[in-house]
Design an enzyme around this catalytic site. Structure first.
Site, PDB file in Angstrom:
ATOM      1  N   ARG A 105      -7.419  -8.802  -5.714  1.00 22.75           N
ATOM      2  CA  ARG A 105      -8.334  -9.897  -6.014  1.00 22.75           C
ATOM      3  C   ARG A 105      -8.479 -10.751  -4.771  1.00 22.75           C
ATOM      4  O   ARG A 105      -7.483 -11.241  -4.240  1.00 22.75           O
ATOM      5  CB  ARG A 105      -7.669 -10.738  -7.103  1.00 22.75           C
ATOM      6  N   THR A 109     -12.731 -15.787  -3.648  1.00 23.72           N
ATOM      7  CA  THR A 109     -13.847 -15.547  -4.582  1.00 23.72           C
ATOM      8  C   THR A 109     -13.366 -15.012  -5.932  1.00 23.72           C
ATOM      9  O   THR A 109     -14.111 -15.017  -6.902  1.00 23.72           O
ATOM     10  CB  THR A 109     -14.797 -14.486  -3.993  1.00 23.72           C
ATOM     11  N   ASP A 201       2.488 -14.636 -10.232  1.00 21.94           N
ATOM     12  CA  ASP A 201       1.850 -13.457  -9.631  1.00 21.94           C
ATOM     13  C   ASP A 201       2.722 -12.232  -9.939  1.00 21.94           C
ATOM     14  O   ASP A 201       3.841 -12.097  -9.437  1.00 21.94           O
ATOM     15  CB  ASP A 201       1.727 -13.662  -8.120  1.00 21.94           C
ATOM     16  N   ASP A 204       3.883 -10.020  -6.905  1.00 21.94           N
ATOM     17  CA  ASP A 204       4.898 -10.694  -6.084  1.00 21.94           C
ATOM     18  C   ASP A 204       6.243 -10.754  -6.804  1.00 21.94           C
ATOM     19  O   ASP A 204       7.298 -10.559  -6.197  1.00 21.94           O
ATOM     20  CB  ASP A 204       4.444 -12.113  -5.738  1.00 21.94           C
TER      21      ASP A 204
HETATM   22  C1  PRP Z   1      -3.231  -9.101  -9.994  1.00 20.79           C
HETATM   23  C2  PRP Z   1      -2.985  -8.299 -11.251  1.00 20.79           C
HETATM   24  C3  PRP Z   1      -4.360  -7.821 -11.608  1.00 20.79           C
HETATM   25  C4  PRP Z   1      -5.232  -8.959 -11.161  1.00 20.79           C
HETATM   26  C5  PRP Z   1      -5.654  -9.730 -12.362  1.00 20.79           C
HETATM   27  O1  PRP Z   1      -3.384  -8.254  -8.916  1.00 20.79           O
HETATM   28  O2  PRP Z   1      -2.068  -7.269 -11.097  1.00 20.79           O
HETATM   29  O3  PRP Z   1      -4.732  -6.622 -10.971  1.00 20.79           O
HETATM   30  O4  PRP Z   1      -4.440  -9.791 -10.300  1.00 20.79           O
HETATM   31  O5  PRP Z   1      -6.557 -10.715 -12.023  1.00 20.79           O
HETATM   32  P1  PRP Z   1      -8.079 -10.651 -12.498  1.00 20.79           P
HETATM   33  O6  PRP Z   1      -8.057 -10.310 -13.953  1.00 20.79           O
HETATM   34  O7  PRP Z   1      -8.547 -12.065 -12.256  1.00 20.79           O
HETATM   35  O8  PRP Z   1      -8.806  -9.655 -11.666  1.00 20.79           O
HETATM   36  P2  PRP Z   1      -3.480  -8.799  -7.397  1.00 20.79           P
HETATM   37  O9  PRP Z   1      -4.901  -8.988  -7.002  1.00 20.79           O
HETATM   38  O10 PRP Z   1      -2.581 -10.005  -7.255  1.00 20.79           O
HETATM   39  O11 PRP Z   1      -2.955  -7.582  -6.573  1.00 20.79           O
HETATM   40  P3  PRP Z   1      -1.479  -6.952  -6.482  1.00 20.79           P
HETATM   41  O12 PRP Z   1      -1.209  -6.298  -7.826  1.00 20.79           O
HETATM   42  O13 PRP Z   1      -1.627  -5.976  -5.389  1.00 20.79           O
HETATM   43  O14 PRP Z   1      -0.503  -8.052  -6.205  1.00 20.79           O
HETATM   44  N1  URA Z   2      -2.777 -12.104 -11.274  1.00 18.23           N
HETATM   45  C1  URA Z   2      -1.478 -12.378 -11.500  1.00 18.23           C
HETATM   46  O1  URA Z   2      -0.594 -11.647 -11.015  1.00 18.23           O
HETATM   47  N2  URA Z   2      -1.157 -13.457 -12.219  1.00 18.23           N
HETATM   48  C2  URA Z   2      -2.085 -14.268 -12.768  1.00 18.23           C
HETATM   49  O2  URA Z   2      -1.733 -15.247 -13.447  1.00 18.23           O
HETATM   50  C3  URA Z   2      -3.441 -13.961 -12.521  1.00 18.23           C
HETATM   51  C4  URA Z   2      -3.759 -12.878 -11.772  1.00 18.23           C
END
Ligand code: PRP
Ligand code: URA
Length: 210
Positions: A105, A109, A201, A204
């Site tokens: 994400r 944006t 997150d 993380d």
């Molecule tokens: C997190 C999570 C989802 C997304 C959800 O991923 O694992 O994929 O955010 O958010 P959304 O519904 O608003 O799209 P992130 O972008 O943090 O990537 P990562 O899993 O690589 O940490």
């Molecule tokens: N992605 C995450 O990992 N946590 C949130 O709360 C939203 C998006």
């Protein structure tokens, strides 16, 4: 028509999710809890898998016994946090096929950016269970399902651990044919697109990157 929403309210799922939300939970415990909870979510999402009967020999006699029918299902993990759910699901269904969609994400944006896509070739013939612990804006989930539909997937389910009302509404408008499974629907998103009260997150916390 909106997607069907299944809330997995089993006491073990709810208990483990509450432990995961606790900010002092160490990385190793968070990861272990995610694995345990995903096994329970897998149990729910596979509840209506079709069965057929086959003849087997017990030590005492021949019987017609139920076994899963059709092609093995395919899990698709949205990288990277999806892998936290995938691991427990594969404990329960070790022969499942696995695909990966790399999406992150954009922090400004909140748009979904794809960076990787690899799924089994015959995905059109399989039940596809897409996994990602968080459905916040649903931009990532919607983009992953869009991409899988372009790739031929026809029969999909989406499993997360936590969803925001905004994400559920967006996802079910975009993909009304894809049932959603979640352990909880939280209150709202904050201004950065994080789920409140949430668990922070997920990527993380799973991998200790922050
Ligand atoms: C997190 C999570 C989802 C997304 C959800 O991923 O694992 O994929 O955010 O958010 P959304 O519904 O608003 O799209 P992130 O972008 O943090 O990537 P990562 O899993 O690589 O940490
Ligand atoms: N992605 C995450 O990992 N946590 C949130 O709360 C939203 C998006």
């Amino acid at each position: 028509m909106d997607s069907t929403i299944h809330i997995v309210d089993h006491p073990l799922v709810q208990h483990k999710l509450s432990l995961m939300r606790e900010k002092t939970q160490p990385t190793a415990s968070f990861r272990q809890l995610m694995r345990e909870v995903s096994l329970l979510l897998a149990y729910e999402v596979t509840r209506d898998l079709p069965l057929e009967t086959t003849e087997i020999h017990t030590p005492l006699e021949l019987m017609k016994a139920p076994v899963l029918s059709g092609k093995k299902l395919c899990f698709v993990s949205i990288l990277r946090a999806g892998n936290g759910l995938l691991d427990g699901m594969l404990d329960l269904l070790p022969s499942a096929r696995v695909g990966h969609v790399g999406i992150y994400r954009d922090p400004d944006t909140l748009n979904a950016i794809e960076y990787y896509y690899k799924v089994p070739q015959d995905i059109d013939d399989r039940l596809v269970i897409v996994v990602d612990p968080m459905l916040a804006t649903a931009h990532s989930g919607i983009a992953a399902v869009d991409r899988l539909k372009q790739g031929g997937a026809k029969h999909m389910k989406f499993v997360c651990l936590l969803a925001a009302p905004e994400g559920i509404s967006a996802f079910s408008t975009a993909h009304p044919d894809v049932p959603l499974y979640t352990a909880a629907v939280d209150r709202q998103l904050n201004e950065h697109g994080y789920i409140l009260p949430g668990l922070g997150d997920a990527g993380d916390r799973l991998y200790g990157t922050r």
